[in-house]
Motif scaffolding. Structure first.
Motif, PDB file in Angstrom:
ATOM      1  N   GLN A   2       5.348   7.871  -6.525  1.00  9.84           N
ATOM      2  CA  GLN A   2       5.643   6.987  -5.410  1.00  9.84           C
ATOM      3  C   GLN A   2       6.056   5.603  -5.905  1.00  9.84           C
ATOM      4  OE1 GLN A   2       2.975   7.041  -1.960  1.00  9.84           O
ATOM      5  NE2 GLN A   2       1.834   8.716  -2.905  1.00  9.84           N
ATOM      6  N   VAL A   3       5.304   5.081  -6.871  1.00 11.33           N
ATOM      7  CA  VAL A   3       5.642   3.769  -7.426  1.00 11.33           C
ATOM      8  C   VAL A   3       7.007   3.830  -8.103  1.00 11.33           C
ATOM      9  CG1 VAL A   3       5.006   2.022  -9.127  1.00 11.33           C
ATOM     10  CG2 VAL A   3       3.237   3.077  -7.705  1.00 11.33           C
ATOM     11  N   ALA A   4       7.258   4.898  -8.866  1.00  8.78           N
ATOM     12  CA  ALA A   4       8.552   5.049  -9.545  1.00  8.78           C
ATOM     13  C   ALA A   4       9.693   5.068  -8.530  1.00  8.78           C
ATOM     14  CB  ALA A   4       8.561   6.311 -10.399  1.00  8.78           C
ATOM     15  N   ASN A   5       9.496   5.744  -7.403  1.00 10.61           N
ATOM     16  CA  ASN A   5      10.544   5.814  -6.370  1.00 10.61           C
ATOM     17  C   ASN A   5      10.840   4.433  -5.789  1.00 10.61           C
ATOM     18  OD1 ASN A   5      10.806   8.523  -6.728  1.00 10.61           O
ATOM     19  ND2 ASN A   5       9.964   9.123  -4.755  1.00 10.61           N
ATOM     20  N   VAL A   6       9.787   3.629  -5.564  1.00  7.92           N
ATOM     21  CA  VAL A   6       9.991   2.288  -5.020  1.00  7.92           C
ATOM     22  C   VAL A   6      10.757   1.425  -6.021  1.00  7.92           C
ATOM     23  CG1 VAL A   6       8.831   0.183  -4.270  1.00  7.92           C
ATOM     24  CG2 VAL A   6       7.946   2.400  -3.551  1.00  7.92           C
ATOM     25  N   LEU A   7      10.346   1.483  -7.290  1.00  6.16           N
ATOM     26  CA  LEU A   7      11.020   0.681  -8.312  1.00  6.16           C
ATOM     27  C   LEU A   7      12.446   1.167  -8.542  1.00  6.16           C
ATOM     28  CD1 LEU A   7       8.132   0.268 -10.922  1.00  6.16           C
ATOM     29  CD2 LEU A   7       8.981  -1.432  -9.292  1.00  6.16           C
ATOM     30  N   ARG A   8      12.641   2.487  -8.523  1.00  4.98           N
ATOM     31  CA  ARG A   8      13.984   3.043  -8.703  1.00  4.98           C
ATOM     32  C   ARG A   8      14.919   2.545  -7.604  1.00  4.98           C
ATOM     33  NH1 ARG A   8      12.809   7.886  -7.997  1.00  4.98           N
ATOM     34  NH2 ARG A   8      12.334   8.463 -10.150  1.00  4.98           N
TER      35      ARG A   8
ATOM     36  N   THR B 293       0.832  -1.196   0.000  1.00  7.55           N
ATOM     37  CA  THR B 293       0.000   0.000   0.000  1.00  7.55           C
ATOM     38  C   THR B 293       0.868   1.248   0.000  1.00  7.55           C
ATOM     39  OG1 THR B 293      -1.709  -1.184   1.235  1.00  7.55           O
ATOM     40  CG2 THR B 293      -1.879   1.211   1.151  1.00  7.55           C
ATOM     41  N   LEU B 294       0.545   2.190  -0.880  1.00  5.76           N
ATOM     42  CA  LEU B 294       1.278   3.453  -0.903  1.00  5.76           C
ATOM     43  C   LEU B 294       0.887   4.307   0.294  1.00  5.76           C
ATOM     44  CD1 LEU B 294       1.026   4.337  -4.708  1.00  5.76           C
ATOM     45  CD2 LEU B 294       2.844   3.113  -3.507  1.00  5.76           C
ATOM     46  N   ASP B 295       1.763   5.221   0.653  1.00  6.90           N
ATOM     47  CA  ASP B 295       1.530   6.084   1.810  1.00  6.90           C
ATOM     48  C   ASP B 295       0.457   7.119   1.480  1.00  6.90           C
ATOM     49  OD1 ASP B 295       1.587   7.737   3.984  1.00  6.90           O
ATOM     50  OD2 ASP B 295       3.717   8.225   3.865  1.00  6.90           O
ATOM     51  N   PRO B 296      -0.716   7.069   2.126  1.00  8.23           N
ATOM     52  CA  PRO B 296      -1.782   8.023   1.812  1.00  8.23           C
ATOM     53  C   PRO B 296      -1.435   9.453   2.196  1.00  8.23           C
ATOM     54  CG  PRO B 296      -2.352   6.733   3.756  1.00  8.23           C
ATOM     55  CD  PRO B 296      -1.108   6.131   3.193  1.00  8.23           C
ATOM     56  N   ASP B 297      -0.451   9.643   3.086  1.00 11.35           N
ATOM     57  CA  ASP B 297      -0.060  10.986   3.505  1.00 11.35           C
ATOM     58  C   ASP B 297       1.040  11.578   2.628  1.00 11.35           C
ATOM     59  OD1 ASP B 297      -1.847  10.980   5.680  1.00 11.35           O
ATOM     60  OD2 ASP B 297      -0.406   9.862   6.902  1.00 11.35           O
TER      61      ASP B 297
END
Length: 283
Positions: free
Chosen positions: A15-21, A3-7
């Motif tokens: 956000q997804v790009a940062n996790v994959l990066r 789950t992505l951070d809702p805040d």
């Protein structure tokens, strides 16, 4: 499922790009590895498939991944060259006064790179006193040499230009909004981000960091097909992900090659910024 951070104030695709990066840079996905499919990533992060497509587009622009038709998306074999810019920009944000001048196409790569240092400012891990960004981009509201339609009917196409202007709005304005927000929150004493446009085609990109470091690269012009509306349109397009960046540093000797490159590029940037460029006004 993750789950992505809702805040988190950033859009889900960033956000997804940062996790994959992070997974790529820490070798959780090694060079040559195939990434999960778009459907699998959408399910993993509980987002729409279009969000995943935006995330992958950002990583592709940074040179971290490549798409192979019919096979999927893979981590680029040589990640060292494309990501060489990132640590230098992050280091600039660790100084009291941050100055970045960028000239290029859509600012997509810059938008992806600076999100992490801006997040660190939000978290109080970086505390620059001032941040000033100037983005000098090509004006897509009028006919221009690139990007243009290719194929049987080559030449200017308002639809092609509008497609790229939407990317400018998405990335350049995201930078402006993020920096302005940090100023409004009082996290930066002086925060300024401006975008100006000019009538020249985007043929090269420039990153000038604190008037001390320069990254410069040419955009290779390629022909490929994009979807505009429901039509498959062949276009001539400058490709930022294929631009090899040359690095120059002002070393204290005003007559050294590096110092001259930095000084003359800064002079060129200011001359365009203060003469033929105009304030960017989204359509």
């Amino acid at each position: 499922m993750t789950t992505l951070d809702p805040d988190d104030p950033r859009p889900p695709y960033q956000q997804v790009a940062n996790v994959l990066r992070a997974a790529i840079l820490t070798k959780k996905f090694a060079p040559g590895d195939k990434l999960p499919s778009q459907a699998e990533l959408a399910e993993r992060y509980s987002v729409a498939r279009m969000t995943i497509q935006q995330s992958l587009r950002l990583l592709r622009a940074e040179g971290l991944i490549v798409s192979r038709q019919g096979s999927g998306v893979f981590v680029r074999e040589r990640t060292e060259r494309p990501v060489g810019l990132r640590p230098h920009i992050e280091a600039v944000f660790d100084t009291p006064d941050v100055r970045i001048d960028f000239s290029g196409y859509t600012a997509e790569t810059l938008n992806g790179i600076i999100q992490e240092p801006l997040d660190k400012i939000r978290a109080g891990r970086l505390t620059p006193k001032s941040v000033r960004l100037r983005l000098l981009l090509s004006d897509m509201s009028n006919p221009i040499a690139l990007p243009t339609r290719a194929g049987d009917h080559p030449g200017d196409d308002p639809g092609v230009r509008r497609r790229m202007e939407r990317l400018v709005e998405r990335h350049a304005l995201s930078i402006v909004e993020s920096v302005t927000e940090l100023g409004n929150l009082g996290l930066i004493e002086k925060a300024e981000a401006q975008v100006r446009v000019h009538g020249s085609a985007p043929l090269f990109k420039v990153y000038l960091l604190n008037n001390h470091e320069l990254f410069f690269g040419y955009y290779p012009v390629v022909e490929h097909t994009v979807t505009i509306g429901k039509e498959q349109v062949p276009i001539f397009d400058p490709m930022g992900k294929d631009a090899v960046l040359f690095h120059h540093v002002a070393d204290g000797d005003p007559n050294s090659t590096g110092s001259l490159y930095v000084t003359e590029t800064a002079r060129w940037f200011d001359s365009v910024w203060n003469t033929i460029a105009r304030e960017y006004a989204p359509a």
